[in-house]
Scaffold this motif. Structure first.
Motif, PDB file in Angstrom:
ATOM      1  N   TYR A   1      33.859  42.740 -36.443  1.00 53.62           N
ATOM      2  CA  TYR A   1      32.580  42.866 -35.735  1.00 53.62           C
ATOM      3  C   TYR A   1      32.623  41.982 -34.493  1.00 53.62           C
ATOM      4  O   TYR A   1      33.001  40.810 -34.564  1.00 53.62           O
TER       5      TYR A   1
ATOM      6  N   ASP B   1      31.027  42.375 -43.405  1.00 60.45           N
ATOM      7  CA  ASP B   1      30.917  41.445 -42.277  1.00 60.45           C
ATOM      8  C   ASP B   1      30.205  40.152 -42.673  1.00 60.45           C
ATOM      9  O   ASP B   1      30.734  39.058 -42.467  1.00 60.45           O
TER      10      ASP B   1
ATOM     11  N   SER C   1      36.585  40.186 -40.543  1.00 56.04           N
ATOM     12  CA  SER C   1      35.734  41.211 -39.948  1.00 56.04           C
ATOM     13  C   SER C   1      36.070  41.401 -38.476  1.00 56.04           C
ATOM     14  O   SER C   1      36.341  40.439 -37.750  1.00 56.04           O
TER      15      SER C   1
END
Length: 277
Positions: free
Chosen positions: A232, A98, A230
């Motif tokens: 996230y 990330d 990523s």
């Protein structure tokens, strides 16, 4: 004639409808707000910025990132180290990590990395001299170094102007040979990574034998960056908060304390070189 639905059947239909509604809501929410997960922060080991010591991540960058996450209230994160820069960038491109620690910026990287506004470090290459020569040698331009023996590591880029300066430059195979050869008086001036050299000179107890010339030969900002791949959640909001916290840490002394933790008395000079010049 009106036929009434049995109470049990009516209750079952209502229960089924509520379950269906809840399932639809969960599906919609799962697409709109991904569940938070462990934040993976990755880097290549390089003291004093980041390394794995006694199974625990250590270093200036690690402490800065930990302070940022603590201020944000993020507790589910892990620091992970890889062997090479190519592996680091591969993981960032694929979204296997990330946040990537300590990268410079270029157009190619911005295609797969999200950079914050705030650089947490300005890394310098400076000329090092023996401490007894500190007041004898100066560096305003390359003509100040004429008639001096200059050492440099072969295949290091430094700057094109350095290699084209016409100075008496002698090359060695590895950069870690430069300071020992300087102290042995085989060279008079050597270009070095300023932060790394301070740290290693403290660790190996020769800090009082080395001095550095200002201004830097080269200076570049370095960032902690987010992988575009990523998944996230909330990356944009994260970076906005990250910028705010880095500015606060610069102003309230938290960054200075981190630098002093690793650089001792040189920490204050390092902090000034980052933000006061």
């Amino acid at each position: 004639m009106i036929t009434k639905m049995p109470a049990a059947r009516k209750q079952g239909s209502l229960t089924w409808a509520l379950c269906l509604c809840a399932a639809v809501c969960l599906i919609l929410l799962s697409h709109r707000t991904p569940l938070a997960r462990t934040l993976v922060i990755e880097g290549v080991e390089e003291a004093p910025l980041k390394w794995l010591g006694h199974e625990e991540a250590m270093g200036i960058d690690v402490d800065i990132m930990t302070e940022v996450l603590t201020t944000m209230g993020v507790s589910d994160y892990v620091f992970r180290f890889v062997d090479t820069g190519s592996r680091l960038l591969h993981n960032a491109k694929s979204g296997n990590s990330d946040i990537i620690l300590t990268l410079s910026m270029n157009d190619r990287r911005t295609k797969y990395l999200m950079y914050p506004d705030e650089a947490h470090l300005l890394l310098d290459w400076r000329f090092a001299v023996r401490a007894e020569d500190k007041n004898k040698i100066r560096f305003d331009d390359f003509t100040d170094l004429e008639r001096l023996r200059i050492g440099a590591a072969a295949d290091y880029s430094y700057t094109s102007s350095f290699w084209n300066s016409g100075l008496d430059i002698q090359t060695v195979a590895r950069s870690d040979l430069l300071i020992p050869m300087l102290l042995q008086k085989r060279f008079d001036v050597v270009p070095v990574n300023y932060l790394n050299t301070i740290y290693h000179s403290l660790q190996n107890r020769y800090r009082d034998r080395v001095a550095f010339l200002y201004p830097p030969l080269r200076r570049a900002p370095y960032y902690n960056v987010f992988s575009r791949a990523s998944d996230y959640p909330g990356k944009e909001a994260f970076l906005e908060e990250y910028n705010k916290i880095i500015r606060e840490m610069r102003d309230d002394g938290r960054l200075l304390r981190i630098f002093e933790r690793y650089l001792g008395p040189d920490g204050y000079d390092w902090w000034q070189s980052q933000y006061s010049q």
